[in-house]
Design a protein around this motif. Structure first.
Motif, PDB file in Angstrom:
ATOM      1  N   THR A 142     -13.421  -2.493  -7.196  1.00 19.91           N
ATOM      2  CA  THR A 142     -14.568  -3.311  -6.797  1.00 19.91           C
ATOM      3  C   THR A 142     -14.217  -4.133  -5.567  1.00 19.91           C
ATOM      4  O   THR A 142     -13.064  -4.229  -5.154  1.00 19.91           O
ATOM      5  CB  THR A 142     -14.958  -4.264  -7.933  1.00 19.91           C
ATOM      6  N   SER A 143     -15.245  -4.746  -4.988  1.00 19.85           N
ATOM      7  CA  SER A 143     -15.018  -5.608  -3.830  1.00 19.85           C
ATOM      8  C   SER A 143     -14.133  -6.786  -4.197  1.00 19.85           C
ATOM      9  O   SER A 143     -13.366  -7.293  -3.384  1.00 19.85           O
ATOM     10  CB  SER A 143     -16.353  -6.106  -3.273  1.00 19.85           C
ATOM     11  N   GLN A 144     -14.212  -7.229  -5.462  1.00 14.70           N
ATOM     12  CA  GLN A 144     -13.357  -8.329  -5.913  1.00 14.70           C
ATOM     13  C   GLN A 144     -11.895  -7.904  -5.916  1.00 14.70           C
ATOM     14  O   GLN A 144     -11.001  -8.693  -5.595  1.00 14.70           O
ATOM     15  CB  GLN A 144     -13.751  -8.787  -7.317  1.00 14.70           C
ATOM     16  N   ALA A 145     -11.651  -6.645  -6.255  1.00 12.07           N
ATOM     17  CA  ALA A 145     -10.274  -6.156  -6.278  1.00 12.07           C
ATOM     18  C   ALA A 145      -9.707  -6.075  -4.872  1.00 12.07           C
ATOM     19  O   ALA A 145      -8.517  -6.312  -4.653  1.00 12.07           O
ATOM     20  CB  ALA A 145     -10.211  -4.773  -6.943  1.00 12.07           C
ATOM     21  N   VAL A 146     -10.573  -5.753  -3.909  1.00 12.68           N
ATOM     22  CA  VAL A 146     -10.125  -5.635  -2.529  1.00 12.68           C
ATOM     23  C   VAL A 146      -9.880  -7.007  -1.922  1.00 12.68           C
ATOM     24  O   VAL A 146      -8.922  -7.232  -1.187  1.00 12.68           O
ATOM     25  CB  VAL A 146     -11.156  -4.848  -1.690  1.00 12.68           C
ATOM     26  N   GLY A 147     -10.737  -7.983  -2.238  1.00 13.93           N
ATOM     27  CA  GLY A 147     -10.590  -9.322  -1.693  1.00 13.93           C
ATOM     28  C   GLY A 147     -11.256  -9.451  -0.337  1.00 13.93           C
ATOM     29  O   GLY A 147     -11.668  -8.465   0.280  1.00 13.93           O
ATOM     30  N   SER A 148     -11.342 -10.680   0.150  1.00 13.23           N
ATOM     31  CA  SER A 148     -12.057 -10.923   1.408  1.00 13.23           C
ATOM     32  C   SER A 148     -11.249 -11.732   2.407  1.00 13.23           C
ATOM     33  O   SER A 148     -11.746 -12.060   3.471  1.00 13.23           O
ATOM     34  CB  SER A 148     -13.363 -11.671   1.112  1.00 13.23           C
ATOM     35  N   ALA A 187      -4.191   0.826   4.978  1.00 12.97           N
ATOM     36  CA  ALA A 187      -3.602  -0.482   4.714  1.00 12.97           C
ATOM     37  C   ALA A 187      -4.733  -1.481   4.510  1.00 12.97           C
ATOM     38  O   ALA A 187      -5.863  -1.110   4.193  1.00 12.97           O
ATOM     39  CB  ALA A 187      -2.679  -0.882   5.867  1.00 12.97           C
ATOM     40  N   GLY A 188      -4.438  -2.757   4.699  1.00 11.64           N
ATOM     41  CA  GLY A 188      -5.450  -3.778   4.475  1.00 11.64           C
ATOM     42  C   GLY A 188      -5.770  -3.943   2.998  1.00 11.64           C
ATOM     43  O   GLY A 188      -5.057  -3.443   2.121  1.00 11.64           O
ATOM     44  N   GLY A 189      -6.852  -4.634   2.733  1.00 11.50           N
ATOM     45  CA  GLY A 189      -7.255  -4.865   1.352  1.00 11.50           C
ATOM     46  C   GLY A 189      -7.531  -3.584   0.600  1.00 11.50           C
ATOM     47  O   GLY A 189      -7.210  -3.467  -0.589  1.00 11.50           O
ATOM     48  N   LEU A 190      -8.127  -2.614   1.279  1.00 11.69           N
ATOM     49  CA  LEU A 190      -8.436  -1.342   0.625  1.00 11.69           C
ATOM     50  C   LEU A 190      -7.156  -0.607   0.243  1.00 11.69           C
ATOM     51  O   LEU A 190      -7.026  -0.092  -0.877  1.00 11.69           O
ATOM     52  CB  LEU A 190      -9.292  -0.469   1.542  1.00 11.69           C
ATOM     53  N   GLY A 191      -6.190  -0.539   1.164  1.00  6.89           N
ATOM     54  CA  GLY A 191      -4.937   0.129   0.862  1.00  6.89           C
ATOM     55  C   GLY A 191      -4.215  -0.511  -0.308  1.00  6.89           C
ATOM     56  O   GLY A 191      -3.674   0.174  -1.173  1.00  6.89           O
ATOM     57  N   ALA A 192      -4.231  -1.852  -0.349  1.00  6.62           N
ATOM     58  CA  ALA A 192      -3.581  -2.565  -1.451  1.00  6.62           C
ATOM     59  C   ALA A 192      -4.288  -2.291  -2.770  1.00  6.62           C
ATOM     60  O   ALA A 192      -3.639  -2.098  -3.808  1.00  6.62           O
ATOM     61  CB  ALA A 192      -3.570  -4.068  -1.160  1.00  6.62           C
ATOM     62  N   ALA A 193      -5.620  -2.258  -2.757  1.00  8.67           N
ATOM     63  CA  ALA A 193      -6.374  -2.013  -3.988  1.00  8.67           C
ATOM     64  C   ALA A 193      -6.147  -0.591  -4.494  1.00  8.67           C
ATOM     65  O   ALA A 193      -6.005  -0.365  -5.702  1.00  8.67           O
ATOM     66  CB  ALA A 193      -7.860  -2.263  -3.745  1.00  8.67           C
ATOM     67  N   LEU A 194      -6.110   0.380  -3.596  1.00 11.53           N
ATOM     68  CA  LEU A 194      -5.850   1.765  -4.000  1.00 11.53           C
ATOM     69  C   LEU A 194      -4.455   1.902  -4.602  1.00 11.53           C
ATOM     70  O   LEU A 194      -4.265   2.578  -5.622  1.00 11.53           O
ATOM     71  CB  LEU A 194      -5.994   2.696  -2.796  1.00 11.53           C
ATOM     72  N   CYS A 195      -3.481   1.258  -3.979  1.00 10.13           N
ATOM     73  CA  CYS A 195      -2.113   1.307  -4.490  1.00 10.13           C
ATOM     74  C   CYS A 195      -2.044   0.691  -5.884  1.00 10.13           C
ATOM     75  O   CYS A 195      -1.477   1.288  -6.806  1.00 10.13           O
ATOM     76  CB  CYS A 195      -1.192   0.567  -3.523  1.00 10.13           C
ATOM     77  N   ALA A 196      -2.633  -0.493  -6.032  1.00 13.25           N
ATOM     78  CA  ALA A 196      -2.610  -1.168  -7.337  1.00 13.25           C
ATOM     79  C   ALA A 196      -3.288  -0.326  -8.408  1.00 13.25           C
ATOM     80  O   ALA A 196      -2.815  -0.237  -9.545  1.00 13.25           O
ATOM     81  CB  ALA A 196      -3.293  -2.531  -7.222  1.00 13.25           C
ATOM     82  N   ARG A 197      -4.395   0.318  -8.040  1.00 16.53           N
ATOM     83  CA  ARG A 197      -5.127   1.128  -9.016  1.00 16.53           C
ATOM     84  C   ARG A 197      -4.310   2.354  -9.437  1.00 16.53           C
ATOM     85  O   ARG A 197      -4.335   2.753 -10.617  1.00 16.53           O
ATOM     86  CB  ARG A 197      -6.469   1.567  -8.428  1.00 16.53           C
ATOM     87  N   CYS A 198      -3.577   2.958  -8.493  1.00 11.48           N
ATOM     88  CA  CYS A 198      -2.743   4.111  -8.839  1.00 11.48           C
ATOM     89  C   CYS A 198      -1.650   3.709  -9.825  1.00 11.48           C
ATOM     90  O   CYS A 198      -1.314   4.473 -10.739  1.00 11.48           O
ATOM     91  CB  CYS A 198      -2.134   4.708  -7.575  1.00 11.48           C
ATOM     92  N   PHE A 199      -1.113   2.506  -9.660  1.00 11.67           N
ATOM     93  CA  PHE A 199      -0.125   2.017 -10.632  1.00 11.67           C
ATOM     94  C   PHE A 199      -0.792   1.749 -11.979  1.00 11.67           C
ATOM     95  O   PHE A 199      -0.240   2.081 -13.034  1.00 11.67           O
ATOM     96  CB  PHE A 199       0.543   0.744 -10.119  1.00 11.67           C
ATOM     97  N   GLU A 200      -1.981   1.122 -11.957  1.00  7.18           N
ATOM     98  CA  GLU A 200      -2.679   0.802 -13.202  1.00  7.18           C
ATOM     99  C   GLU A 200      -3.009   2.058 -14.003  1.00  7.18           C
ATOM    100  O   GLU A 200      -2.922   2.073 -15.234  1.00  7.18           O
ATOM    101  CB  GLU A 200      -3.971   0.040 -12.888  1.00  7.18           C
ATOM    102  N   LEU A 201      -3.399   3.116 -13.297  1.00  3.98           N
ATOM    103  CA  LEU A 201      -3.774   4.363 -13.964  1.00  3.98           C
ATOM    104  C   LEU A 201      -2.559   5.184 -14.394  1.00  3.98           C
ATOM    105  O   LEU A 201      -2.711   6.210 -15.068  1.00  3.98           O
ATOM    106  CB  LEU A 201      -4.650   5.204 -13.030  1.00  3.98           C
ATOM    107  N   GLY A 202      -1.373   4.750 -14.002  1.00  9.89           N
ATOM    108  CA  GLY A 202      -0.170   5.501 -14.347  1.00  9.89           C
ATOM    109  C   GLY A 202       0.008   6.743 -13.501  1.00  9.89           C
ATOM    110  O   GLY A 202       0.748   7.661 -13.891  1.00  9.89           O
ATOM    111  N   HIS A 246       0.835  -1.200   0.000  1.00  9.71           N
ATOM    112  CA  HIS A 246       0.000   0.000   0.000  1.00  9.71           C
ATOM    113  C   HIS A 246       0.870   1.251   0.000  1.00  9.71           C
ATOM    114  O   HIS A 246       2.085   1.172   0.160  1.00  9.71           O
ATOM    115  CB  HIS A 246      -0.975  -0.007   1.184  1.00  9.71           C
ATOM    116  N   LEU A 247       0.256   2.408  -0.243  1.00 11.22           N
ATOM    117  CA  LEU A 247       0.984   3.661  -0.357  1.00 11.22           C
ATOM    118  C   LEU A 247       1.206   4.298   1.002  1.00 11.22           C
ATOM    119  O   LEU A 247       0.314   4.299   1.857  1.00 11.22           O
ATOM    120  CB  LEU A 247       0.220   4.634  -1.261  1.00 11.22           C
ATOM    121  N   ALA A 248       2.403   4.853   1.175  1.00 14.00           N
ATOM    122  CA  ALA A 248       2.752   5.487   2.441  1.00 14.00           C
ATOM    123  C   ALA A 248       3.428   6.816   2.165  1.00 14.00           C
ATOM    124  O   ALA A 248       3.502   7.278   1.028  1.00 14.00           O
ATOM    125  CB  ALA A 248       3.670   4.562   3.244  1.00 14.00           C
TER     126      ALA A 248
END
Length: 230
Positions: free
Chosen positions: A160-166, A185-200, A118-120
């Motif tokens: 999406t909830s699938q991107a965050v995971g359970s 942090a957690g699933g949400l932090g990881a999903a936000l970080c991944a999305r920021c990379f995906e969007l460039g 996740h992003l820090a």
């Protein structure tokens, strides 16, 4: 083994300078080879193999094979949280000589970096502050929750909830090493970080946990979160 003995053994493993360097090199969430980790620690490949075997036996590292190569990564987010906490305490300890500021001296690391997945840094804290101020997340010291407004916001951002995971905490605050405030942090932090990379919006700095905010990222972060980094 008693809990006290296990804690002492883990502390001794992390306390070795070479092993600490290798663990720190894995804090951006990627998997590295023994040779790459040896280079990060400034030791021989043979010495690195011995260290990696001990870290894996203690449950701090996980290893996976791909072809002829073996890749090592931190065994879990809990290991990353432990290392980040150690860095924070070490940075806050009274220095023997002149005062020093907390957290990393590298301005790029203070501005934006990855904390495992996740992003820090200033960027991670600014995102958490913006979402909390807008009522999109509710954070406490022991956990967090996404509000209905937050769910709508995340959907608009393509998360999406699938991107965050359970299989892990959905939303968890993590005390930032340099800012001494919480980032997500957690699933949400990881999903936000991944999305920021995906969007460039961000890109990795080679050989570092630091990330750079791109021109597209400056515009996207301003539009999505209303934030601008100095």
């Amino acid at each position: 083994m008693s809990s006290n003995a296990a804690m002492a053994e883990t502390a001794a493993l992390v306390g070795d300078p070479a092993r600490a360097c290798m663990l720190n090199a894995l804090m951006d969430g990627r998997a590295l080879t023994a040779g790459e980790l040896a280079g990060a620690a400034g030791i021989t490949a043979q010495t690195a193999s011995g260290h990696l075997a001990r870290l894996a036996a203690a449950g701090l590292l996980a290893m996976e094979r791909q072809g002829r190569h073996r890749y090592h990564r931190l065994a879990s987010p809990a290991v990353a949280r432990m290392l980040e906490a150690i860095m924070m305490v070490a940075g806050a300890a009274p220095p023997p000589a002149r005062p020093r500021r907390t957290g990393p001296a590298d301005a790029a690391m203070r501005r934006a970096r990855t904390c495992y997945d996740h992003l820090a840094g200033q960027l991670g804290v600014a995102i958490a502050d913006a979402m909390a101020a807008r009522g999109q997340v509710e954070l406490a010291t022991d956990g967090g929750a996404v509000t209905p407004a937050g769910e709508d916001f995340l959907a608009g951002l393509g998360i999406t909830s699938q991107a965050v995971g359970s299989r892990r905490a959905f939303c968890r605050p993590c005390l930032d090493w340099s800012e001494r405030r919480h980032h997500l942090a957690g699933g949400l932090g990881a999903a936000l970080c991944a999305r920021c990379f995906e969007l460039g919006w961000v890109k990795r700095v080679p050989q570092s946990r630091a990330v750079l905010v791109t021109r597209a990222g400056e515009a996207g972060l301003r539009r999505a979160f209303g934030i601008e980094l100095d």
